[in-house]
Design an enzyme around this catalytic site. Structure first.
Site, PDB file in Angstrom:
ATOM      1  N   LYS B  95       0.808  -1.227   0.000  1.00 55.89           N
ATOM      2  CA  LYS B  95       0.000   0.000   0.000  1.00 55.89           C
ATOM      3  C   LYS B  95       0.837   1.272   0.000  1.00 55.89           C
ATOM      4  O   LYS B  95       0.449   2.286  -0.588  1.00 55.89           O
ATOM      5  CB  LYS B  95      -0.932   0.014   1.218  1.00 55.89           C
ATOM      6  CG  LYS B  95      -1.995  -1.070   1.196  1.00 55.89           C
ATOM      7  CD  LYS B  95      -3.020  -0.794   0.114  1.00 55.89           C
ATOM      8  CE  LYS B  95      -4.183  -1.792   0.156  1.00 55.89           C
ATOM      9  NZ  LYS B  95      -5.045  -1.650  -1.033  1.00 55.89           N
ATOM     10  N   GLU B 117      -9.981   5.831   2.541  1.00 51.29           N
ATOM     11  CA  GLU B 117     -10.869   4.795   3.057  1.00 51.29           C
ATOM     12  C   GLU B 117      -9.981   3.614   3.423  1.00 51.29           C
ATOM     13  O   GLU B 117      -8.894   3.467   2.865  1.00 51.29           O
ATOM     14  CB  GLU B 117     -11.884   4.380   1.978  1.00 51.29           C
ATOM     15  CG  GLU B 117     -11.380   3.346   0.952  1.00 51.29           C
ATOM     16  CD  GLU B 117     -10.277   3.869   0.045  1.00 51.29           C
ATOM     17  OE1 GLU B 117     -10.138   5.096  -0.084  1.00 51.29           O
ATOM     18  OE2 GLU B 117      -9.534   3.045  -0.526  1.00 51.29           O
ATOM     19  N   SER B 384       1.785  -9.743  -0.837  1.00 47.77           N
ATOM     20  CA  SER B 384       1.450  -8.316  -0.819  1.00 47.77           C
ATOM     21  C   SER B 384       1.622  -7.660   0.546  1.00 47.77           C
ATOM     22  O   SER B 384       1.856  -6.466   0.647  1.00 47.77           O
ATOM     23  CB  SER B 384       0.014  -8.112  -1.298  1.00 47.77           C
ATOM     24  OG  SER B 384      -0.869  -8.878  -0.498  1.00 47.77           O
TER      25      SER B 384
END
Lengths: 246, 401
Positions: B95, B117, B384
């Site tokens: 991210k 969000e 990830s």
């Protein structure tokens, strides 16, 4: 005379009550009715209309509800459908436009379908005599306003402030109204945050107002009986109609 | 230095990937998106911007992330498996690649406040981190249900100086957090930059976030060529909104002989109603500013998704994935909660790497691939994120003596 467009959430609390409210709004001076199609994710709406949307869905709202209401009222009051694009797209825009025409509905107000995305649907809408109402926002530049309202139909929906429905915010719209009036003769209505207190001020320089949350707030009021709700909504409509024309 | 390149899969001028994508937002936001498009067009191939990004990638995030030859699971499966270690990044997942880049863009545009969000809280933490770093105000929207199940990440965000809004509407998860973030964005359109956490939302976000995450695949390509002197046969990544997957795949989509596979959340099984497999079980529709595949009912009302992993618990998917699916460019499949949980334990005990529940879906898929199909093949799996955030949930699901 300045016009009053009233919004109600269809099927809240039920179909027959929506029909009664719509007809009494007509008698109280509303010129057009926006029948709201509830959606699970109403991102342009504030807490009041959002709550009505979700409650209508919990009560088993289906698109047939809005079809039945339209059929019952469209001869009495100029009726439009107001809703988010996904249900229109999912059912098929052709299907919805044809259905609207059959039921006497004169236009669609779709807040998440900006000018660029309406283009593929214009010819279908025209074929079925359904107006696609254009939105203008106070964040729009003069150039953008010219582009998006060039072919405006029925009326132009001016969003009164950057925000969601039913908030207490206000913005100076003089310049935006000026830009719109320079390029279009289509009636200009202002919506978002219009209630008994703000109506007179918001109606300045425009041809009418759109009132939603103020009516829906009464619909949501659990302390009132259905008959009382109708009385209250009617007197609010009368009051607003009077204020915008005084 | 990584710089995006023009791709065959770029959207058209209005942000459409075929029929998907676009800009389905209230008019108030259209000028904001136009401004963002213009600004992004200026930096997309700009050396100075990307050298700035690279400084942070290298010294702050810890890029390039390692490409690790996982010998133990390779031996077990009879294939040569490499793991792309996005779990080693600062803040624990991919991210941050996106939030650093969007944060720098927000700063360049003179915005003082960023919003985000978040589902599991990873994107919220990555945004709060970057806001602290760059001196921006930060507000994060998170569903009430997620606030409760990801208590630790809520604390991390607050520690980093962000304000966390607990969203009480609808299903009280990621979908509703995004609704509320959009409402806030419309209301503060003039001074707020919305850092969307995945390759979804209105144009230019899906393209922009893909460019920011494509550093993953760019690095993999260099690393695998230097280690193996050839392209991999399979590249596998998990998909919620799809940013780590598109970031992993994008440099390989035009390579012949490379099969990219995206893994959706199968929840309790895609034959039940409890899953997050929008591509497998959904249909095209419009939500959160874009047209893509959605889980919806016969009237076009959006359905709630389900997954063991809060990061995959979303009823939509990025529009480029929808396009790549329809074009048959990428293969998509799903993995159930149970299979993912088994793979979570498997990788932990075989390689000493605790993957995030999200990433466990990609691992589980490779573990399940037919042995003859993968025999002696070269496979890259993107891990990830790391599993630290899932410890409390894992503890309640797993029993060890």
């Amino acid at each position: 005379m300045k016009q009053l467009v009233a919004y109600i959430t269809s099927g809240f609390p039920d179909k027959n009550f929506s029909i009664d409210v719509a007809l009494s709004l007509k008698e109280s001076g509303a010129d057009m009715l926006e029948l709201g199609i509830p959606f699970s994710d109403p991102v342009a709406d504030g807490p009041i209309i959002e709550a009505a949307n979700l409650k209508a869905l919990q009560n088993g709202f289906s698109l047939n509800t809005v079809f039945d209401i339209s059929q019952a009222i469209s001869k009495n009051i100029d009726t439009l459908w107001m809703g988010y694009f996904n249900p229109f797209y999912h059912k098929g825009f052709d299907f919805m436009a044809k259905k609207a025409q059959d039921l006497g509905v004169s236009g669609f107000i779709i807040p998440d379908l900006p000018h660029e995305e309406t283009l593929p649907y214009l010819s279908t809408a025209k074929e079925h005599n359904v107006a696609l109402v254009s939105f203008v926002a106070p964040t729009d530049s003069k150039e953008r306003i010219e582009k998006i309202i060039k072919n405006a139909q029925k009326f132009i929906y001016l969003v009164a402030y950057a925000g969601i429905t039913g908030s207490g915010t206000s913005e100076d719209l003089t310049q935006t109204i000026g830009y719109i009036k320079e390029v279009s003769k289509t009636p200009l209505f202002v919506g978002f945050g219009v209630n008994a207190k703000t109506a007179q001020e918001k109606a300045k320089g425009v041809d009418g107002v759109i009132v939603g949350s103020a009516f829906v707030e009464i619909l949501l009021d659990g302390t009132l009986k259905n008959g009382e709700k109708i009385t209250k909504i009617s007197s609010l409509a009368k009051e607003i109609k009077e204020k915008i024309n005084s | 230095m990584y710089i995006p390149r023009i791709s065959k899969f770029d959207p058209d001028q209005n942000g459409h990937f075929g029929k998907f994508g676009g800009k389905f937002v209230p008019e108030t936001l259209m000028p904001v998106l136009e401004e963002l498009e213009k600004e992004y067009a200026k930096v997309r191939f700009d050396q100075d911007f990307w050298s700035d990004v690279e400084k942070y990638f290298k010294d702050y995030v810890g890029r390039p992330s390692a490409l690790y030859h996982a010998k133990n699971i390779s031996e077990e499966l009879g294939a040569k498996i490499y793991l792309k270690r996005e779990d080693l990044n600062h803040t624990g997942a991919h991210k941050v690649n996106n939030t650093i880049s969007q944060g720098l863009l927000a700063k360049r545009m003179g915005k003082k406040r960023v919003i985000a969000e978040t589902g599991a809280g990873q994107h919220g933490v990555a945004t709060a981190t970057v806001a602290a770093l760059l001196g921006l105000e930060c507000e994060v929207f998170m569903g009430e249900k997620d606030v409760q199940r990801q208590e630790l990440n809520v604390f991390r965000m607050k520690l980093l100086g962000a304000k966390v809004h607990s969203v009480k509407s609808g299903s009280k998860t990621l979908k509703d957090a995004m609704n509320e973030a959009i409402r806030y964005w419309v209301t503060h359109a003039r001074d707020t930059f919305y850092i969307i956490g995945t390759v979804a939302g209105p144009h230019p976000y899906p393209m922009m976030v893909r460019d920011f995450q494509a550093v993953i695949g760019y690095e993999i390509k260099g690393q695998i060529l230097s280690k193996e002197a050839r392209m991999p046969d399979f590249i596998v990544a998990c998909i919620g909104g799809g940013s780590n997957a598109i970031g992993t795949f994008s440099h390989f989509l035009e390579e012949e002989g490379v099969t990219c596979i995206g893994i959706e959340a199968g929840g309790l099984g895609t034959d039940t109603k409890k899953h997050g497999a929008s591509l497998e079980k959904g249909s095209p529709g419009v939500l959160h500013g874009q047209m893509s595949y959605l889980l919806q009912d016969e009237d076009g009302q959006i359905l709630e998704a389900h997954s063991i992993s809060a990061g995959l618990d979303y009823p939509g998917i990025g529009p480029e994935h929808a396009f790549l699916k329809d074009e048959g460019v990428v293969k998509y499949a799903s993995i159930t909660d149970k299979e993912a949980l088994d793979a979570f334990v498997w990788l932990s005990q075989k390689e000493g790497i605790i993957p995030a529940f999200e990433s466990s879906h990609a691992l589980a898929y490779v573990r399940k691939m037919p042995k003859e199909e993968i025999k002696n093949k070269l496979i890259v799996i993107t891990v990830s994120g790391r599993g630290d955030k899932d410890m409390i949930q894992a503890k309640s699901l797993l029993k060890f003596d």
